[in-house]
Design a protein around this motif. Structure first.
Motif, short mmCIF file in Angstrom:
data_model
loop_
_atom_site.label_atom_id
_atom_site.label_comp_id
_atom_site.label_asym_id
_atom_site.label_seq_id
_atom_site.Cartn_x
_atom_site.Cartn_y
_atom_site.Cartn_z
N MET A 219 23.39 58.09 7.47
CA MET A 219 23.47 57.58 9.60
C MET A 219 21.69 58.05 10.37
N ILE A 220 21.28 58.72 9.49
CA ILE A 220 19.59 58.63 9.67
C ILE A 220 19.42 57.70 9.81
N CYS B 280 33.12 67.67 4.53
CA CYS B 280 32.49 69.30 3.93
C CYS B 280 33.91 69.97 3.70
N THR C 38 30.71 60.06 14.08
CA THR C 38 30.23 61.03 12.69
C THR C 38 30.01 62.00 12.34
N GLY D 97 31.78 63.67 8.74
CA GLY D 97 31.30 64.61 8.70
C GLY D 97 31.45 66.11 8.42
N VAL E 163 25.20 61.97 5.62
CA VAL E 163 24.18 62.00 6.28
C VAL E 163 23.12 61.26 6.40
N PHE F 78 28.92 63.38 1.43
CA PHE F 78 28.27 64.17 2.66
C PHE F 78 27.50 64.18 2.66
N GLY F 79 26.33 64.32 1.83
CA GLY F 79 24.52 64.41 1.51
C GLY F 79 24.06 62.70 1.43
#
Length: 184
Positions: free
Chosen positions: A51-52, A147, A139, A143, A48, A44-45
C-alpha cells in the motif's frame, strides 16, 4: 470528473513509478500465500509495504512528470488485484463474511470495466476524493483483519469493514452519476 486524453510528449514507461506498480503486482501471490498460511504479521507487513508503494508511485509520477498510459492502466489494476486478493483470502482464512467481498468486488470490477470503456472513448476518469476515502477505509479494514488483534477488536474491525463497504458502494454510484452529468 472526466478528463480528455492528450498525446503530448509522454515519458518512458521504464520509470520508478511503473516499477513500483509492477512490483506490487508481482508480490500479490506472495501476499496471498502469507494470508492463506495465516502468517498474519508477515501478511500485514507485506500489505502495508504494498500500500505504501501505491501511494509512492502516484506521488512520484505526478511530482516528476512521469505519468504514463501504462501507469494509468496498471496502477488501478494493481490496486484492485491486491484488494480483491486480500478480501478473498480473508474470506478463506479468517472471519470476513463473503457478502462483503461480493459487494466490494462487484463495485470495483464494475467501475474498472466502466473506466476502460471511458478510456476507449478517449476519456480518463481520475480517482475522486470519495474514491480515495474508499481506498483508505478498505486499507484500514483489511489491515485490521490481517492483524492478530485481541477478540474484543472483532466488532470494531467488522464495523470498519462495513463502513468501507458502504463507502465503496456510494462512491461507485457517485462516479456514474458524475459521468452522466458530464456527458449530458
Amino acid at each position: 470528473m472526466v478528463e480528455r486524453v492528450t498525446n503530448a510528449q509522454a515519458p518512458s514507461n521504464w520509470n520508478l513509478p511503473n516499477v513500483l506498480t509492477s512490483l506490487r503486482i508481482l508480490f500479490i501471490p506472495v501476499f496471498a500465500w502469507l494470508v492463506l498460511s495465516q502468517r498474519w504479521w508477515w501478511a500485514f507487513g507485506l500489505f502495508v509495504a504494498l500500500m505504501i508503494t501505491d501511494k509512492l508511485d502516484g506521488d512520484i509520477a505526478r511530482a516528476r512528470g512521469l505519468v504514463t498510459d501504462f501507469g494509468k492502466i496498471a496502477d488501478p489494476i494493481a490496486d484492485k488485484a491486491l484488494m480483491i486478493t486480500a478480501l478473498v483470502t480473508l474470506n478463506i482464512a479468517s472471519t470476513l463474511p463473503v457478502w462483503v467481498t461480493v459487494v466490494i468486488v462487484i463495485r470495483e470490477l464494475g467501475i474498472t470495466v466502466w473506466r476502460f470503456a471511458m478510456l476507449r472513448r478517449g476519456q480518463v476518469v481520475p480517482a475522486s476524493k470519495g474514491g480515495k476515502l474508499k481506498t483508505a477505509l478498505q486499507t484500514l479494514a483489511v489491515g485490521l483483519y490481517l492483524c492478530p488483534l485481541p477478540g474484543w477488536m472483532d466488532t470494531p474491525t467488522y464495523v470498519v469493514m462495513l463502513v468501507a463497504a458502504a463507502v465503496t458502494v456510494v462512491t461507485g454510484v457517485q462516479y456514474l452519476i458524475d459521468a452522466r452529468k458530464v456527458n449530458q
